[in-house]
Design a protein around this motif. Structure first.
Motif, PDB file in Angstrom:
ATOM      1  N   ASP A 243      -4.531   0.227  -0.537  1.00 36.63           N
ATOM      2  CA  ASP A 243      -3.717   1.163   0.250  1.00 36.63           C
ATOM      3  C   ASP A 243      -3.453   0.632   1.650  1.00 36.63           C
ATOM      4  O   ASP A 243      -2.391   0.879   2.228  1.00 36.63           O
ATOM      5  N   ALA A 244      -4.417  -0.109   2.202  1.00 35.85           N
ATOM      6  CA  ALA A 244      -4.251  -0.658   3.558  1.00 35.85           C
ATOM      7  C   ALA A 244      -3.108  -1.656   3.632  1.00 35.85           C
ATOM      8  O   ALA A 244      -2.601  -1.943   4.719  1.00 35.85           O
ATOM      9  N   ASP A 245      -2.697  -2.195   2.492  1.00 34.54           N
ATOM     10  CA  ASP A 245      -1.624  -3.189   2.467  1.00 34.54           C
ATOM     11  C   ASP A 245      -0.260  -2.591   2.147  1.00 34.54           C
ATOM     12  O   ASP A 245       0.713  -3.336   1.990  1.00 34.54           O
ATOM     13  N   LYS A 246      -0.171  -1.267   2.060  1.00 34.32           N
ATOM     14  CA  LYS A 246       1.123  -0.651   1.790  1.00 34.32           C
ATOM     15  C   LYS A 246       2.088  -0.928   2.945  1.00 34.32           C
ATOM     16  O   LYS A 246       1.746  -0.729   4.114  1.00 34.32           O
ATOM     17  N   TYR A 247       3.256  -1.423   2.600  1.00 28.27           N
ATOM     18  CA  TYR A 247       4.345  -1.718   3.541  1.00 28.27           C
ATOM     19  C   TYR A 247       3.999  -2.836   4.526  1.00 28.27           C
ATOM     20  O   TYR A 247       4.625  -2.963   5.575  1.00 28.27           O
TER      21      TYR A 247
END
Length: 368
Positions: free
Chosen positions: A275-279
């Motif tokens: 999730d930390a790497d979203k976008y």
């Protein structure tokens, strides 16, 4: 992986770089920023030292469409080195007319990128060179060995591999093909732009507006992401493969986000699942940016002026004035460097026999 850390007290979404925060508070200073020219020599990594024989082989492989599934797509198809190093399309077209989801990054100055691909899934050019061959929407080959077999079946290529990798008993390998392409791509650098000459002290290399735009570029916070000699982060100081990423869009309530569907792709998250790497995306170079429209990972924005306005709102939480945009655009023009002379290579052939595997149904009524 290098990313920006959240800072408190900023309107809208809180993730913002320190230099951008300084700009929002009015403390940016062009004089304080360490402006660096692009190196005039490309890197030559210890794991794949550059040699003339490797570069010659890599150049031929880069321009050769015959190891794509249909014999129609080469590296140069999507990364046209006769122009900006991309293909001018929102997303590239591969075999059988298929198109992918992302815009083709320029290959010029890719030697100075922290990682390769928009999502950073390749740590270096050697890894990147293998990806498009297998991609269903690019070269469309099922296995790398299948593509290599085509190359290996051409006597002229066998000799070129021997010259490029004389220490190998069996030099015609997938890894060596990737090393050769990477060696060629590392020669694709464009130093000595007006900006480079200016920071080296050449009087008159940049116009007054370009110098003013350079100052504005820093003061509004652009250098928070687009710093370093290639304007894509603190390269070449970063270790290979560490990656320099930024969230895009950072301020997601801008009207531009919906207009250009900037949240449709989750970026690096598609590789890691985190999730930390979203976008999160690799920060792209701004070198030769006037030659590489359309812009952004989805190629949805055709105008550089519009792209600057979008970056102001979605990354800096600023509505840039017309004067600021004009000056920044003038500065970006000063980042176009000198392109080396490029000669199309003569490709080796297999006498009297085609090496292309797939067949394509012809359209009747045409003529050649």
């Amino acid at each position: 992986m290098v990313v920006f850390q959240p800072l408190a007290g900023i309107r809208r979404r809180p993730l913002v770089a320190a230099a951008a925060l300084a700009a929002l508070l009015g403390t940016g200073s062009a004089a304080a920023y360490d402006w660096k020219p692009l190196p005039e020599e490309p890197p030559s990594p210890s794991h794949n030292p550059t040699t003339p024989a490797k570069v010659d082989l890599g150049r031929k492989l880069f321009f050769d469409p015959r190891y794509s599934a249909t014999g129609t797509v080469s590296c140069n198809t999507c990364h046209n080195v006769m122009e900006g190093g991309d293909d001018g399309r929102p997303t590239s077209m591969g075999v059988h007319g298929k198109t992918g989801p992302r815009n083709s990054p320029t290959v010029w100055n890719s030697a100075f990128a922290s990682v390769q691909f928009w999502d950073g899934r390749a740590k270096n050019l050697e890894e990147q060179a293998k990806g498009p061959v297998l991609a269903d929407v690019e070269m469309g080959v099922k296995e790398l060995q299948v593509a290599l077999n085509v190359v290996a079946s051409i006597p002229g290529y066998q000799e070129l591999f021997k010259q490029a990798f004389p220490e190998d008993e069996n030099p015609v390998t997938v890894d060596n093909a990737a090393r050769a392409v990477a060696a060629f791509e590392r020669t694709l650098i464009t130093p000595n732009s007006p900006y480079d000459r200016h920071v080296k002290g050449e009087e008159g290399a940049m116009s007054e507006q370009q110098i003013r735009g350079m100052r504005t570029f820093n003061e509004v916070g652009c250098t928070a992401c687009h710093g370093g000699p290639a304007f894509n982060g603190p390269q070449p100081e970063l270790p290979e493969g560490s990656g320099f990423y930024q969230k895009f869009p950072l301020f997601a309530d801008s009207a531009y986000v919906e207009k250009y569907q900037l949240l449709a792709d989750t970026g690096r998250h598609q590789v890691t699942g985190k999730d930390a790497d979203k976008y999160m995306y690799k920060v792209p170079t701004l070198r030769n940016i006037t030659l590489t429209a359309p812009y952004f990972h989805n190629g949805a924005v055709n105008s550089l002026r519009e792209a600057v306005l979008i970056m102001g709102e979605t990354q800096l939480n600023k509505q840039l004035s017309e004067q600021q945009v004009d000056d920044i655009l003038a500065f970006l023009e000063a980042l176009t460097g000198e392109f080396p002379a490029m000669q199309l290579p003569r490709l080796p052939s297999r006498s009297g026999e085609s090496v292309i595997r797939d067949t394509v149904t012809p359209v009747t009524g045409g003529a050649h």
